[in-house]
Design a protein around this motif. Structure first.
Motif, PDB file in Angstrom:
ATOM      1  N   UNK A 165      77.750 -58.606 -30.327  1.00 52.18           N
ATOM      2  CA  UNK A 165      77.329 -58.835 -28.618  1.00 52.18           C
ATOM      3  C   UNK A 165      77.774 -57.548 -27.351  1.00 52.18           C
ATOM      4  N   UNK A 166      77.006 -56.699 -27.317  1.00 51.45           N
ATOM      5  CA  UNK A 166      77.577 -55.277 -26.858  1.00 51.45           C
ATOM      6  C   UNK A 166      77.704 -55.922 -25.129  1.00 51.45           C
ATOM      7  N   UNK A 167      76.965 -56.697 -24.914  1.00 49.38           N
ATOM      8  CA  UNK A 167      76.804 -57.153 -23.609  1.00 49.38           C
ATOM      9  C   UNK A 167      78.251 -57.575 -23.267  1.00 49.38           C
ATOM     10  N   UNK A 168      78.676 -58.638 -24.347  1.00 51.11           N
ATOM     11  CA  UNK A 168      79.371 -59.446 -23.639  1.00 51.11           C
ATOM     12  C   UNK A 168      80.913 -58.184 -24.290  1.00 51.11           C
ATOM     13  N   UNK A 169      80.756 -57.362 -25.029  1.00 51.36           N
ATOM     14  CA  UNK A 169      82.003 -56.024 -25.238  1.00 51.36           C
ATOM     15  C   UNK A 169      82.089 -55.405 -23.793  1.00 51.36           C
ATOM     16  N   UNK A 170      81.121 -55.010 -23.345  1.00 50.86           N
ATOM     17  CA  UNK A 170      81.444 -53.900 -22.085  1.00 50.86           C
ATOM     18  C   UNK A 170      82.030 -55.052 -20.937  1.00 50.86           C
TER      19      UNK A 170
END
Length: 407
Positions: A165-170
């Motif tokens: 989950x890239x959005x969660x990472x950012x």
């Protein structure tokens, strides 16, 4: 009746047998002192901890025997570090096109020690670390013990397979003020191999938030075609400068007990801090561990090629059996590792899914609870064994979980 007898598409034992990998004697396995087989009751089949059942490569055994027979167990003469440093750099260049610097390689006994040392030198208690979940339980336990709050970045099971989950990472890195990203690629336990596009997206986030990236790449040499392992530090000069890569020959050559890991330090300041420590404060690797690792990396590629053939067959067998006999389960064909991650959908099973399979199928798997939030319904199965033992493991798993098809 075994699954092999029930399914007409199963190859005959002679056709599927790979010498050295499929001719494992049960007595030999049961008599091993390692935790995988030693800890279980004789009526139980172990398919849990990440050890393979196969004998070690002959060239590794020969190298170790030679040193012992020669009585060559004195203090090693390594004034510039162990011989693994240039060998590691050469292997990274030839396999992945990553021109790692041998002068930036340091040795430790295992991956957990590497992680703990890096966190100790680079962070302070209370500073948050972003980490994919589910994840290797000793990593999560390390963060808790060292009081580095874990910021969980979910691995999401999508229609196209597992995705980070890239959005969660950012978002979470910014919100929680993370200093470090602990990146496991190939991923344990899902078996996912991140693509170059995904890694570049992570690298952009790391650059934007000035993250130290600790990249665990210990399963890199257990990647199945057409998937491709890409070292994170190879992406760009910026990625190289902020990444500490930790890896070992232990997973890909079944040498966990040798206790030898290498660390490649990208950040100049962190390497300088590490080298300023008392030289033996964090322990040193043994001569035998270096000899075994050297033999694996220089002489055991043919053995590893056969290994990948066997593991590729086994992962497909697990996937086919679960798909046909327990269709209620959710399972993805792993792209790397010899571990597979199974969603039972039954977190409320009495004592959890792992205890259910142990009680009703006589097979010990890893339960998902220790792998992080929302993993209680999962099981991790180790398929690095012979074809015959794998059939018995699958018999037990199917017997225990087949009622799920009715749910």
């Amino acid at each position: 009746m075994s699954l092999a007898a029930r399914r007409p598409d199963t190859p005959a034992p002679a056709e599927r047998c790979v010498p050295g990998f499929d001719d494992l004697e049960r007595g030999w396995l049961r008599n091993r002192s390692g935790v995988k087989w030693h800890r279980v009751d004789p009526t139980v089949l172990p398919s849990w901890v990440a050890d393979m059942d196969y004998p070690i490569p002959t060239v590794v055994a020969d190298a170790l025997h030679h040193v012992i027979a020669a009585g060559d167990l004195g203090y090693p003469d390594w004034p510039d570090g162990s011989p693994l440093r240039p060998i590691f750099a050469q292997r990274m260049a030839s396999r992945y096109g990553w021109h790692a610097s041998a002068s930036r390689v340091r040795e430790q006994t295992d991956l957990i020690q590497c992680l703990q040392l890096i966190l100790h030198l680079a962070t302070s208690p209370g500073e948050a670390v972003a980490v994919q979940t589910p994840n290797y339980p000793p990593f999560l336990a390390t963060l808790k013990t060292m009081q580095r709050p874990a910021v969980h970045v979910p691995m999401v099971d999508t229609d196209d397979g597992w995705r980070m989950d890239m959005a969660a990472l950012s978002d979470d890195v910014a919100r929680r003020g993370c200093k470090v990203l602990l990146l496991v690629n190939p991923h344990n336990p899902t078996g996912r191999v991140l693509t170059r596009d995904e890694l570049n997206e992570i690298a952009a986030i790391a650059r934007r938030h000035d993250l130290l990236v600790i990249s665990d790449e210990i399963h890199s040499e257990l990647t199945y075609s057409p998937n491709e392992h890409i070292p994170f530090a190879s992406l760009s000069p910026d990625a190289a400068a902020r990444t500490v890569t930790i890896t070992s020959a232990t997973k890909a050559f079944n040498l966990a007990g040798l206790r030898c890991t290498v660390t490649h330090y990208g950040p100049d300041r962190l390497l300088a801090i590490r080298d300023a420590q008392p030289p033996d404060l964090y322990g040193t690797v043994s001569n035998l561990s270096v000899v075994g690792t050297r033999a694996a990396w220089l002489e055991a590629d043919a053995w590893q090629k056969d290994l990948i053939t066997v593991l590729d067959r086994n992962r497909r067998r697990v996937h086919d059996v679960l798909h046909h006999h327990v269709p209620a389960l959710r399972h993805r064909l792993p792209e790397a590792t010899y571990l597979t991650w199974i969603d039972t959908g039954q977190p409320q099973a009495v004592d959890g899914p792992a205890q259910h399979v142990l009680r009703h199928g006589g097979v010990l798997l890893d339960g998902g609870e220790a792998f992080g939030p929302r993993a209680g319904a999962y099981l991790r199965l180790n398929f690095a064994t012979s074809a015959d033992v794998l059939e018995e493991i699958l018999d037990g798993v199917v017997a225990a979980l087949a009622p799920l098809r009715k749910c």
